[in-house]
Design a protein around this motif. Sequence first.
Motif, PDB file in Angstrom:
ATOM      1  N   PRO A 297       0.801  -1.230   0.000  1.00  0.00           N
ATOM      2  CA  PRO A 297       0.000   0.000   0.000  1.00  0.00           C
ATOM      3  C   PRO A 297       0.833   1.279   0.000  1.00  0.00           C
ATOM      4  N   GLN A 298       1.905   1.283   0.761  1.00  0.00           N
ATOM      5  CA  GLN A 298       2.708   2.494   0.848  1.00  0.00           C
ATOM      6  C   GLN A 298       3.356   2.830  -0.491  1.00  0.00           C
ATOM      7  N   ILE A 299       3.810   1.783  -1.171  1.00  0.00           N
ATOM      8  CA  ILE A 299       4.444   1.987  -2.479  1.00  0.00           C
ATOM      9  C   ILE A 299       3.400   2.415  -3.501  1.00  0.00           C
ATOM     10  N   VAL A 300       2.181   1.875  -3.365  1.00  0.00           N
ATOM     11  CA  VAL A 300       1.093   2.281  -4.257  1.00  0.00           C
ATOM     12  C   VAL A 300       0.879   3.786  -4.136  1.00  0.00           C
ATOM     13  N   GLN A 301       0.877   4.296  -2.887  1.00  0.00           N
ATOM     14  CA  GLN A 301       0.722   5.745  -2.667  1.00  0.00           C
ATOM     15  C   GLN A 301       1.810   6.521  -3.414  1.00  0.00           C
ATOM     16  N   THR A 302       3.041   6.051  -3.274  1.00  0.00           N
ATOM     17  CA  THR A 302       4.161   6.716  -3.950  1.00  0.00           C
ATOM     18  C   THR A 302       3.950   6.744  -5.451  1.00  0.00           C
ATOM     19  N   ILE A 303       3.583   5.581  -6.003  1.00  0.00           N
ATOM     20  CA  ILE A 303       3.410   5.480  -7.457  1.00  0.00           C
ATOM     21  C   ILE A 303       2.339   6.457  -7.931  1.00  0.00           C
ATOM     22  N   PHE A 304       1.243   6.532  -7.195  1.00  0.00           N
ATOM     23  CA  PHE A 304       0.169   7.439  -7.628  1.00  0.00           C
ATOM     24  C   PHE A 304       0.577   8.904  -7.488  1.00  0.00           C
ATOM     25  N   ALA A 305       1.370   9.203  -6.467  1.00  0.00           N
ATOM     26  CA  ALA A 305       1.877  10.580  -6.339  1.00  0.00           C
ATOM     27  C   ALA A 305       2.736  10.921  -7.552  1.00  0.00           C
ATOM     28  N   ILE A 306       3.539   9.955  -7.980  1.00  0.00           N
ATOM     29  CA  ILE A 306       4.398  10.177  -9.146  1.00  0.00           C
ATOM     30  C   ILE A 306       3.553  10.377 -10.403  1.00  0.00           C
ATOM     31  N   ILE A 307       2.490   9.594 -10.524  1.00  0.00           N
ATOM     32  CA  ILE A 307       1.612   9.729 -11.699  1.00  0.00           C
ATOM     33  C   ILE A 307       1.050  11.148 -11.772  1.00  0.00           C
ATOM     34  N   ARG A 308       0.629  11.667 -10.630  1.00  0.00           N
ATOM     35  CA  ARG A 308       0.073  13.020 -10.599  1.00  0.00           C
ATOM     36  C   ARG A 308       1.147  14.042 -10.992  1.00  0.00           C
ATOM     37  N   GLU A 309       2.344  13.846 -10.451  1.00  0.00           N
ATOM     38  CA  GLU A 309       3.467  14.747 -10.750  1.00  0.00           C
ATOM     39  C   GLU A 309       3.773  14.796 -12.246  1.00  0.00           C
ATOM     40  N   ILE A 310       3.864  13.593 -12.829  1.00  0.00           N
ATOM     41  CA  ILE A 310       4.182  13.498 -14.265  1.00  0.00           C
ATOM     42  C   ILE A 310       3.137  14.238 -15.065  1.00  0.00           C
ATOM     43  N   ASN A 311       1.886  14.058 -14.683  1.00  0.00           N
ATOM     44  CA  ASN A 311       0.786  14.721 -15.385  1.00  0.00           C
ATOM     45  C   ASN A 311       0.900  16.241 -15.260  1.00  0.00           C
ATOM     46  N   GLN A 312       1.271  16.710 -14.063  1.00  0.00           N
ATOM     47  CA  GLN A 312       1.381  18.156 -13.878  1.00  0.00           C
ATOM     48  C   GLN A 312       2.505  18.746 -14.715  1.00  0.00           C
ATOM     49  N   GLU A 313       3.473  17.875 -15.073  1.00  0.00           N
ATOM     50  CA  GLU A 313       4.551  18.350 -15.945  1.00  0.00           C
ATOM     51  C   GLU A 313       4.132  18.355 -17.406  1.00  0.00           C
ATOM     52  N   GLY A 314       2.889  17.952 -17.689  1.00  0.00           N
ATOM     53  CA  GLY A 314       2.382  18.103 -19.052  1.00  0.00           C
ATOM     54  C   GLY A 314       2.191  16.818 -19.833  1.00  0.00           C
TER      55      GLY A 314
ATOM     56  N   MET B  70      -8.013   4.118  -5.965  1.00  0.00           N
ATOM     57  CA  MET B  70      -6.866   5.008  -6.186  1.00  0.00           C
ATOM     58  C   MET B  70      -6.959   5.677  -7.557  1.00  0.00           C
ATOM     59  N   ALA B  71      -7.347   4.893  -8.545  1.00  0.00           N
ATOM     60  CA  ALA B  71      -7.374   5.409  -9.917  1.00  0.00           C
ATOM     61  C   ALA B  71      -8.349   6.578 -10.035  1.00  0.00           C
ATOM     62  N   LEU B  72      -9.517   6.443  -9.438  1.00  0.00           N
ATOM     63  CA  LEU B  72     -10.516   7.507  -9.546  1.00  0.00           C
ATOM     64  C   LEU B  72     -10.111   8.731  -8.730  1.00  0.00           C
ATOM     65  N   ARG B  73      -9.237   8.542  -7.756  1.00  0.00           N
ATOM     66  CA  ARG B  73      -8.782   9.701  -6.987  1.00  0.00           C
ATOM     67  C   ARG B  73      -7.786  10.541  -7.763  1.00  0.00           C
ATOM     68  N   VAL B  74      -6.974   9.874  -8.584  1.00  0.00           N
ATOM     69  CA  VAL B  74      -5.934  10.611  -9.302  1.00  0.00           C
ATOM     70  C   VAL B  74      -6.423  11.116 -10.674  1.00  0.00           C
ATOM     71  N   ALA B  75      -7.429  10.436 -11.240  1.00  0.00           N
ATOM     72  CA  ALA B  75      -7.841  10.748 -12.612  1.00  0.00           C
ATOM     73  C   ALA B  75      -8.831  11.902 -12.679  1.00  0.00           C
ATOM     74  N   HIS B  76      -8.893  12.532 -13.870  1.00  0.00           N
ATOM     75  CA  HIS B  76      -9.916  13.544 -14.118  1.00  0.00           C
ATOM     76  C   HIS B  76     -11.212  12.883 -14.580  1.00  0.00           C
ATOM     77  N   ARG B  77     -11.084  11.947 -15.500  1.00  0.00           N
ATOM     78  CA  ARG B  77     -12.257  11.246 -16.012  1.00  0.00           C
ATOM     79  C   ARG B  77     -12.004   9.756 -15.986  1.00  0.00           C
ATOM     80  N   GLY B  78     -13.089   8.993 -16.095  1.00  0.00           N
ATOM     81  CA  GLY B  78     -12.916   7.550 -16.085  1.00  0.00           C
ATOM     82  C   GLY B  78     -13.894   6.845 -17.009  1.00  0.00           C
ATOM     83  N   TYR B  79     -13.507   5.636 -17.406  1.00  0.00           N
ATOM     84  CA  TYR B  79     -14.385   4.757 -18.174  1.00  0.00           C
ATOM     85  C   TYR B  79     -14.479   3.451 -17.411  1.00  0.00           C
TER      86      TYR B  79
END
Lengths: 237, 301
Positions: free
Chosen positions: A169-186, A198-207
Amino acid sequence: MSLLEVRGLDAHYGAIHALQRVDLTVEKGEIVTLIGSNGAGKSSTLRVLSGLLRPTAGTVTFDGRSLIGLAPHAIVRLGIAHAPEGRGIFGTLTVKENLELGAYSRSDRAGIRADISRMMVRFPILGERAGQSAGTLSGGEQQMLAVGRALMARPKLLLLDEPSLGLAPQIVQTIFAIIREINQEGVTILLVEQNAHMALRVAHRGYVLETGEIKMTDDARVLAASDEVRKAYLGIG
Amino acid sequence: MSSFLQFLLKGIAVGSLYALLALGYTMVYGILQFINFAHSDVFMLGAFFSWRLSVLFKINEPSPVAATGVLLGAMALCSLTGFLLERFAYRPLRRAPRLNVLITAIGVSLFIENAGQLVFGKNVVQFPPLLAEHTFEVGGVRVRSVEVIAVVTAFALMVGLHTLVYRTRMGKAMRAVSIDHNIAGLMGIPVDRIISLTFVIGSALAAAAGLLVGITYGQIKQPADSSWVLYGLKAFVAAVIGGIGNVPGAMLGGLLLGLSEQFVAGYLPSELRDAIAFLLLIIILLVRPNGLLGRRVVEKV
């Protein structure tokens, strides 16, 4: 025009109908997530996008160009990087060689070197283990390598397949934080996950995919609040 | 003592030819996991192309420049053969069961042997003297200059290949493709082109081995002679001994096989020479099932 536009996509594995009339769009700058249970067709969707799986019908347009019939290496050149299911690390090659291979489509040597240093700052463990065989890394470390390696292609669109699979779980948190960071970089991200929470927390939209078909699509927050998703994928209610 | 040295030198000479040939088997196996049975035929063609080129350019006396030209010409022609072989015989079967590919390889091999007889005839061919024949003595042992040149050429090519595979971007791509075609494609590596390249390089090395065999023995047997296949089979054994798919392993296996053959033929009844290759294979595989340098890949999940 959307960065990625998928219309009426069908795909088969032999007699198995893996995807049925899938419609999907990803706008520039978004994180879009594709959730669903095992075997719903999430990975197959990504495999079509990166050219590993030939669709039997439908269109895929990226940045105004059709991807149908292109080989995987040609799709990378257009700006799509795919960190595949199971991470796909080259275990017998070193961490650094894995990163270098991620940049195979590029020819700017100085830029590649700079990006490798940048990855080693972002993922310090990759810097520490640069000369080690990638197969000796732990699962979480391999996942970071898979993400870092995909970023080495400098993609416009990053496809992530189950980055949280099998991780603590802790590593999952890290990975998702990184995903958000990468996205903020464009970098635009299409994220496939079984961990819908977790996916719905980090994403803007979902399918929501079910047996190869899109069942629902909405803002991530709306999906996370909907009864159907809460029951089926979040284990609530 | 002098006979020991004699066997040692002869073993290195023969072994380096096995090694050159073994590299072609091991590279294709590493990348496609199949045994290219037609590789020994490309080797045979290398010898015959060299002969024909020498005749074509009327090379009647030894000349290092002419010999180098013939070597490069034969390498180019065999590379083209290897390229066409992969493109038209093997690539259409990329997704077919492995047995189909294996049978195709045997078919291609028979085709080349028979087409070779048609084109090059069925007689033993006297190989033109591309290099001056000198013999000199080292420590009481007679050494032929052509053998020295053959060993040096073989080693230079092997060093070149090793550098290519382990020190260049292209080599890194080859190693990635040999691990996983799909993932390599996701890295932006043009997988089909890398596979073509593997055949082209392996065939060029086989061409060099063919020329060196011609120079060393002074004559070459007809295209369908079983000695070509036996040579190829032993080179394949050398690749397995070293660890199939492993480039340094193929070189080590080739040398080891060449040396042990010469020592066996020297100290034991010489009829045992060919049997030793396979005996060595069995013993090594019993002790190290992945070959001498083959490693079992341990990957964490």
